[in-house]
Enzyme design. Structure first.
Site, mmCIF file in Angstrom:
data_model
loop_
_atom_site.group_PDB
_atom_site.id
_atom_site.type_symbol
_atom_site.label_atom_id
_atom_site.label_comp_id
_atom_site.label_asym_id
_atom_site.label_seq_id
_atom_site.Cartn_x
_atom_site.Cartn_y
_atom_site.Cartn_z
ATOM 1 N N ARG A 1 8.601 -2.274 16.863
ATOM 2 C CA ARG A 1 9.423 -1.298 17.601
ATOM 3 C C ARG A 1 10.298 -1.987 18.645
ATOM 4 O O ARG A 1 10.490 -1.475 19.757
ATOM 5 C CB ARG A 1 8.557 -0.224 18.304
ATOM 6 C CG ARG A 1 7.835 0.765 17.406
ATOM 7 C CD ARG A 1 8.766 1.525 16.491
ATOM 8 N NE ARG A 1 8.914 0.814 15.237
ATOM 9 C CZ ARG A 1 8.033 0.852 14.254
ATOM 10 N NH1 ARG A 1 6.967 1.596 14.340
ATOM 11 N NH2 ARG A 1 8.223 0.173 13.144
ATOM 12 N N SER B 1 7.167 9.640 17.721
ATOM 13 C CA SER B 1 6.083 9.090 18.552
ATOM 14 C C SER B 1 6.610 8.804 19.958
ATOM 15 O O SER B 1 7.615 8.116 20.100
ATOM 16 C CB SER B 1 5.567 7.780 17.958
ATOM 17 O OG SER B 1 5.115 8.018 16.647
ATOM 18 N N GLU C 1 7.928 4.719 23.569
ATOM 19 C CA GLU C 1 8.724 4.159 22.467
ATOM 20 C C GLU C 1 10.215 4.473 22.618
ATOM 21 O O GLU C 1 11.061 3.613 22.349
ATOM 22 C CB GLU C 1 8.197 4.700 21.132
ATOM 23 C CG GLU C 1 8.949 4.160 19.938
ATOM 24 C CD GLU C 1 8.363 4.609 18.617
ATOM 25 O OE1 GLU C 1 7.154 4.457 18.418
ATOM 26 O OE2 GLU C 1 9.135 5.111 17.782
HETATM 27 C C1 LIG Z 1 10.815 13.826 14.332
HETATM 28 C C2 LIG Z 1 11.064 12.353 14.577
HETATM 29 C C3 LIG Z 1 10.399 11.402 13.825
HETATM 30 C C4 LIG Z 1 10.643 10.026 14.032
HETATM 31 N N1 LIG Z 1 9.970 9.109 13.286
HETATM 32 C C5 LIG Z 1 10.184 7.789 13.466
HETATM 33 C C6 LIG Z 1 9.478 6.821 12.674
HETATM 34 O O1 LIG Z 1 8.697 7.152 11.791
HETATM 35 N N2 LIG Z 1 9.718 5.503 12.909
HETATM 36 C C7 LIG Z 1 10.600 5.100 13.863
HETATM 37 O O2 LIG Z 1 10.748 3.885 14.024
HETATM 38 N N3 LIG Z 1 11.273 5.991 14.620
HETATM 39 C C8 LIG Z 1 11.089 7.323 14.447
HETATM 40 N N4 LIG Z 1 11.758 8.238 15.224
HETATM 41 C C9 LIG Z 1 12.675 7.760 16.271
HETATM 42 C C10 LIG Z 1 14.160 7.745 15.861
HETATM 43 O O3 LIG Z 1 14.432 8.649 14.853
HETATM 44 C C11 LIG Z 1 14.632 6.369 15.422
HETATM 45 O O4 LIG Z 1 14.385 5.419 16.417
HETATM 46 C C12 LIG Z 1 16.132 6.377 15.068
HETATM 47 O O5 LIG Z 1 16.508 5.126 14.534
HETATM 48 C C13 LIG Z 1 17.030 6.648 16.281
HETATM 49 O O6 LIG Z 1 18.349 6.841 15.801
HETATM 50 P P1 LIG Z 1 19.415 7.649 16.610
HETATM 51 O O7 LIG Z 1 20.687 7.510 15.893
HETATM 52 O O8 LIG Z 1 18.941 9.040 16.847
HETATM 53 O O9 LIG Z 1 19.433 6.850 17.986
HETATM 54 P P2 LIG Z 1 19.745 7.432 19.438
HETATM 55 O O10 LIG Z 1 18.598 8.257 19.892
HETATM 56 O O11 LIG Z 1 21.090 8.040 19.486
HETATM 57 O O12 LIG Z 1 19.740 6.079 20.293
HETATM 58 C C14 LIG Z 1 18.534 5.368 20.484
HETATM 59 C C15 LIG Z 1 18.832 4.065 21.230
HETATM 60 O O13 LIG Z 1 19.654 3.247 20.409
HETATM 61 C C16 LIG Z 1 20.918 3.011 21.031
HETATM 62 N N5 LIG Z 1 21.924 3.105 19.961
HETATM 63 C C17 LIG Z 1 22.110 4.083 19.051
HETATM 64 N N6 LIG Z 1 23.114 3.763 18.219
HETATM 65 C C18 LIG Z 1 23.579 2.566 18.619
HETATM 66 C C19 LIG Z 1 24.615 1.698 18.180
HETATM 67 N N7 LIG Z 1 25.397 2.007 17.137
HETATM 68 N N8 LIG Z 1 24.808 0.534 18.856
HETATM 69 C C20 LIG Z 1 24.053 0.197 19.924
HETATM 70 N N9 LIG Z 1 23.055 0.972 20.383
HETATM 71 C C21 LIG Z 1 22.821 2.139 19.737
HETATM 72 C C22 LIG Z 1 21.078 4.098 22.080
HETATM 73 O O14 LIG Z 1 21.916 3.673 23.122
HETATM 74 C C23 LIG Z 1 19.640 4.281 22.520
HETATM 75 O O15 LIG Z 1 19.288 3.259 23.417
HETATM 76 C C24 LIG Z 1 11.545 9.612 15.040
HETATM 77 C C25 LIG Z 1 12.208 10.595 15.807
HETATM 78 C C26 LIG Z 1 11.973 11.944 15.580
HETATM 79 C C27 LIG Z 1 12.697 12.981 16.397
#
Ligand SMILES: Cc1cc2nc3c(=O)[nH]c(=O)nc-3n(C[C@H](O)[C@H](O)[C@H](O)COP(=O)(O)OP(=O)(O)OC[C@H]3O[C@@H](n4cnc5c(N)ncnc54)[C@H](O)[C@@H]3O)c2cc1C
Length: 363
Positions: A176, A253, A355
């Site tokens: 992570r 998580s 996380e």
């Molecule tokens: C129901 C649910 C289940 C999930 N299950 C998992 C799982 O099984 N495993 C897991 O690892 N995660 C899980 N997650 C967490 C999440 O979905 C992941 O971490 C996902 O990759 C985040 O993507 P996002 O586009 O929503 O990022 P955001 O929430 O928009 O951003 C997260 C972070 O990344 C940065 N960021 C985003 N895009 C960029 C970019 N292009 N360049 C630089 N920085 C960037 C943001 O600034 C922030 O710091 C879950 C979340 C939810 C709500």
């Protein structure tokens, strides 16, 4: 294509003050100083540069599924990553390298790779958010993580003001984590994944998934079976976003699984002697990864445990903190997180770490 991200519902417009709550899966977060939508890599870079020229802080936000944004919001510019698409950029033997725009919805990508018979992402089905965010915390689930398939990340380097290609070996992938997490330096523009042409999944590594598929750990299964079974298991735990199910209004998580030295694990065993063996997964070297969900549950915070303003532990998964009322504040969610963290520490002496990325708030 499904538009999986929340989009503006008011007349605030792309540059007016807007609540960030509508861009996060927790439905939490105060206003943005300025909100910019970028639909391709050039536009992402341009919006970031323009904000820098105005000497404003920049927050890059995509699916908002791994952030907790404070009630004060973000006073600078929020750049919403909405680039789309993927293309094959190399084929070698039975592998195919796919370049994916940062804003491509992750689960749409996984579905497309499974349909095309490209193996490597199938166990990461059902995870919300964008492809470009997957390297940030080395997204993983059910025995697979993106570090296994990412070969390079294209990013805008805000320190040297240039677009760079970062090889996987330089991404610092860990459990992570990566060099990108908690760093403002890089804005991910696209990600290259090397996948294998195969009708079958990689070897199934996760015991629960193997059981659900009716196979042994190490067996391979048809890609579509891996995908549908992972999605079914996840849905049962509230780990697939559902607008009608408040148990999914979370960041997945909330805490990582603590990684303990063998000695610390023995101490935990002593403190938990009345509860049986604390579940763990062997880690690299002499460390073990302990189940945060087990620690939280055994410390007295079971499914559905409620905090202030209608925030609560999901009724389907102990590790997910939810804004189930839909109208809570970030302060309330953070208070619940603190209570759980402190309770686990008092009971077991094990520190829990969040996380998601916390923005203008802290636990
Ligand atoms: C129901 C649910 C289940 C999930 N299950 C998992 C799982 O099984 N495993 C897991 O690892 N995660 C899980 N997650 C967490 C999440 O979905 C992941 O971490 C996902 O990759 C985040 O993507 P996002 O586009 O929503 O990022 P955001 O929430 O928009 O951003 C997260 C972070 O990344 C940065 N960021 C985003 N895009 C960029 C970019 N292009 N360049 C630089 N920085 C960037 C943001 O600034 C922030 O710091 C879950 C979340 C939810 C709500």
């Amino acid at each position: 294509m499904s538009d999986v991200y929340a989009e503006p519902t008011t007349a605030a417009g792309p540059t007016g003050p807007a609540s960030l709550a509508r861009y996060t899966t927790l439905r939490l977060g105060g206003p943005a100083g300025r909100l910019e939508i970028a639909t391709d890599s050039d536009e992402i870079v341009r919006k970031v540069r323009e904000a820098e020229a105005r000497e404003e802080a920049v927050l890059v936000l995509a699916g908002g599924s791994n952030v907790v944004i404070g009630d004060q919001g973000f006073p600078g510019t929020v750049v919403l990553v909405r680039s789309r698409g993927f293309q094959v950029v190399a084929e070698e033997g039975d592998t195919v390298t796919v370049r994916v725009a940062a804003g491509e919805p992750w689960d749409d990508l996984v579905a497309a790779t499974v349909e095309r018979g490209w193996s490597g992402l199938e166990c990461l089905s059902g995870i919300p958010g964008s492809a470009g965010a997957t390297p940030i915390q080395n997204v993983g689930a059910y025995g697979q993580e993106v570090a296994e398939t990412i070969v390079a990340v294209e990013a805008y380097d805000r320190t040297h003001h240039e677009v760079v290609r970062i090889a996987a070996a330089d991404c610092g992938f860990a459990y992570r984590g990566s060099v990108f997490k908690y760093s403002d330096r890089w804005v991910v523009l696209s990600v290259d994944f090397r996948l294998t042409r195969s009708p079958l999944s990689g070897p199934v590594r996760y015991a629960e998934l193997a059981r659900a598929l009716g196979v042994e750990v190490g067996d391979r299964v048809p890609l579509a079976d891996a995908r549908s079974t992972v999605r079914r298991l996840r849905a049962g735990k509230g780990m697939v976003l559902d607008a009608d199910d408040p148990d999914t209004w979370s960041v997945g998580s909330f805490f990582t699984n603590p990684v303990l030295e063998r000695e610390a694990y023995e101490l935990l065993r002593e403190r938990a002697a009345d509860l049986g063996e604390p579940p763990y997964w062997p880690g690299a070297g002499d460390v073990v990864k302990v189940s945060a969900a087990w620690l939280i549950d055994k410390a007295g915070f079971g499914k559905g445990y409620a905090g202030p303003e209608g925030v609560a532990i999901s009724r389907k998964h102990t590790l997910a903190l939810t804004n189930r009322s839909g109208v809570a504040s970030t302060a309330a969610l953070v208070a619940l997180a603190r209570e759980i963290r402190d309770g686990v520490h008092a009971r077991f002496g094990v520190p829990l770490h969040p996380e998601p990325v916390l923005i203008n708030c802290t636990i």
